[in-house]
Design an enzyme around this catalytic site. Structure first.
Site, PDB file in Angstrom:
ATOM      1  N   LYS A   1       0.856  -1.191   0.000  1.00  0.00           N
ATOM      2  CA  LYS A   1       0.000   0.000   0.000  1.00  0.00           C
ATOM      3  C   LYS A   1       0.886   1.233   0.000  1.00  0.00           C
ATOM      4  CE  LYS A   1      -4.102   1.886   0.293  1.00  0.00           C
ATOM      5  NZ  LYS A   1      -3.680   2.758  -0.822  1.00  0.00           N
TER       6      LYS A   1
ATOM      7  N   LYS B   1       5.629   2.324  -2.785  1.00  0.00           N
ATOM      8  CA  LYS B   1       5.530   3.717  -3.257  1.00  0.00           C
ATOM      9  C   LYS B   1       6.021   3.757  -4.688  1.00  0.00           C
ATOM     10  CE  LYS B   1       4.762   7.794  -1.231  1.00  0.00           C
ATOM     11  NZ  LYS B   1       4.112   7.862   0.056  1.00  0.00           N
TER      12      LYS B   1
ATOM     13  N   SER C   1      -7.556   5.581   3.498  1.00  0.00           N
ATOM     14  CA  SER C   1      -7.488   4.669   2.350  1.00  0.00           C
ATOM     15  C   SER C   1      -8.004   3.286   2.720  1.00  0.00           C
ATOM     16  CB  SER C   1      -6.041   4.538   1.864  1.00  0.00           C
ATOM     17  OG  SER C   1      -5.688   5.629   1.052  1.00  0.00           O
TER      18      SER C   1
ATOM     19  N   THR D   1      -5.569  13.057   5.569  1.00  0.00           N
ATOM     20  CA  THR D   1      -4.177  13.226   6.007  1.00  0.00           C
ATOM     21  C   THR D   1      -4.034  14.491   6.848  1.00  0.00           C
ATOM     22  OG1 THR D   1      -3.554  12.223   3.897  1.00  0.00           O
ATOM     23  CG2 THR D   1      -1.779  13.159   5.224  1.00  0.00           C
TER      24      THR D   1
ATOM     25  N   LYS E   1       4.545   2.766   8.467  1.00  0.00           N
ATOM     26  CA  LYS E   1       3.325   3.538   8.736  1.00  0.00           C
ATOM     27  C   LYS E   1       2.098   2.623   8.853  1.00  0.00           C
ATOM     28  CE  LYS E   1       3.142   7.184   6.114  1.00  0.00           C
ATOM     29  NZ  LYS E   1       2.850   8.144   5.018  1.00  0.00           N
TER      30      LYS E   1
ATOM     31  N   ASN F   1      -2.915  19.488  -0.324  1.00  0.00           N
ATOM     32  CA  ASN F   1      -3.973  18.818   0.409  1.00  0.00           C
ATOM     33  C   ASN F   1      -3.679  18.684   1.910  1.00  0.00           C
ATOM     34  OD1 ASN F   1      -6.439  17.693   0.021  1.00  0.00           O
ATOM     35  ND2 ASN F   1      -5.631  15.611   0.069  1.00  0.00           N
TER      36      ASN F   1
END
Ligand code: GLU
Length: 431
Positions: free
Chosen positions: A80, A116, A364, A204, A104, A235
């Site tokens: 993820k 990523k 998410s 976030t 995380k 954001n």
């Protein structure tokens, strides 16, 4: 003929994010006395994908782009992590950011691993149609390297709900008709109305705000009247600022990719946001603040500093100028190891990235569950669930710092790595 052994490798000019994440990992691994075999596994990434792919531009020319996806570890579940579109994206950046995702998701208690990726590109140089073709072609080229139960991308720097909608549509279009709708959760951060989660856009930044609020509560500090600065007004920075302002805190400085502004009397988050929208996304020229030298940004007088842009921003070169007493890491890896040492010597608290900005991946996870179970969740229930999950992580980290007399980053890494270690010890290594 040159003897290879005598040739010294040129030393990189600047510490990279990969140096930092590995140093952070090794430090925590030493502290928890990590199983040496698990240390070997976690020190390296599982899979690295580099794709060069052609795309036709609006003027008819063909341009070649380079895309990356690095899958670090999946001991706890599917990979993820986000996809970023930025000129600094390269294999080492993707490796570092993938590792941070593993820690995380583990710390947040999610059933995910870490990955990523992204494209080495300055998206401001391309039209919307070009970005759509670039995104779709990259998705097609990634093929089965991503998937709803295998590797699930999400937004990151310069990507958004629209980017995710293009990825979902392209991926689903490669499936047979009856399989299509089962694949919607191949990405999270989609637009609401197209499988997206209500509130994922603010998850976030809201999470960054919540960790600051939890820290303030723990230390009996009121956020009302506290001065804060935000680096990055995308954001994450915008939403963190939005919620801090509601608590009565005062935004006194902002930096974006174009420059910096400050106002000791306070800047209205909404006014600055609306101004930047009307000014091609730039805060420069905002009439209710003065321009400020970006190189000196962290020296603005404030109580709380929120780096919410890119990695390696607080370093040995500027850590001694930081005025804030709290750093809340909205970005991934904004403080390098040398900068952190200086901040710690100066008694400055850091809420580490893998805790501070984990509201995004928690959101998410909720979106993924919603899609997987064919449900639609309401905003208030989502924000409540997010707060509950983040509070659990925050308390775990704070308790660990108290029990082990350590800082929050070491605590967060230790908790995250111990969970993965346990999974490996329980299940063993094939064959
Ligand atoms: N890009 C975000 C991060 O760095 C979100 C990742 C996700 O939701 O998968 O945490």
């Amino acid at each position: 003929m040159i003897n290879e052994q005598t040739v010294e490798k040129p030393k990189p000019l600047k510490r990279g994010m990969l140096d930092n994440v590995l140093e952070q990992f090794n430090h925590a691994a030493d502290v928890i006395n990590l199983n040496p075999n698990v240390r070997k596994i976690l020190s390296i990434t599982n899979t690295e994908i580099i794709i060069n792919f052609p795309v036709r531009m609006d003027n008819g020319d063909v341009e070649i782009f380079t895309g990356y996806r690095v899958q670090h570890n999946n001991a706890l579940g599917p990979y993820k992590g986000g996809l970023r579109y930025h000129p600094t994206v390269d294999i080492d950046a993707a490796r570092a950011l993938a590792m941070w995702m593993t820690w995380k998701t583990s710390l947040a208690g999610l059933p995910y691993g870490g990955a990523k990726g992204g494209i080495q590109i300055d998206p401001s140089k391309y039209s919307k149609n070009e970005l759509e073709r670039i995104t779709r072609r990259f998705t097609y080229a990634l093929g089965e390297n991503i998937g709803p139960e295998h590797d699930i991308p999400a937004p990151d720097v310069n990507t958004n709900a629209q980017t995710m909608a293009w990825i979902a549509d392209t991926y689903m279009s490669t499936k047979s008709t009856s399989e299509r709708s089962k694949n919607q959760h191949v990405v999270t951060g989609k637009p609401t109305g197209s499988g997206g989660l209500e509130g994922r856009d603010r998850a976030t930044g809201y999470g960054v705000f919540l960790t600051i609020k939890f820290w303030a509560e723990k230390n009996n500090i009121s956020l009302a009247g506290k001065k804060y600065i935000v680096q990055g007004f995308g954001n994450v920075g915008y939403w963190a600022s939005h919620f801090l302002e509601i608590e009565g805190a005062k935004l006194v400085g902002v930096q974006d990719a174009f420059g910096s502004v400050q106002n000791k009397e306070g800047i209205s988050t909404e006014d600055l946001f609306n101004y930047s929208i009307s000014n091609n996304g730039s805060i420069l020229g905002f009439p209710e603040a003065e321009p400020f030298d970006s190189k000196e940004f962290f020296s603005i007088d404030c109580d709380i500093c929120i780096p919410a842009a890119l990695g390696n921003q607080i370093t040995k070169h500027n850590a001694h100028t930081v005025k804030a007493t709290l750093i809340a890491e909205g970005a991934n890896g904004p403080t390098d190891v040398e900068g952190e040492k200086i901040l710690m010597e100066r008694g400055i608290t850091i809420i580490p990235d893998i805790l501070c900005n984990s509201g995004g991946v928690i959101g998410s996870y909720f979106e993924w569950l919603q899609n997987r179970n064919g449900e639609l969740w309401q905003m208030d229930e989502i924000l409540e669930k997010l707060e509950k999950k983040l509070r659990t992580s925050f308390e775990k980290v704070v308790n660990y710092t108290e029990e082990n007399k350590t800082d929050m980053r070491t605590a967060a890494f230790s908790i995250a790595i111990e969970r993965i270690e346990k999974a490996y010890i329980l299940r063993g290594i094939f064959p």
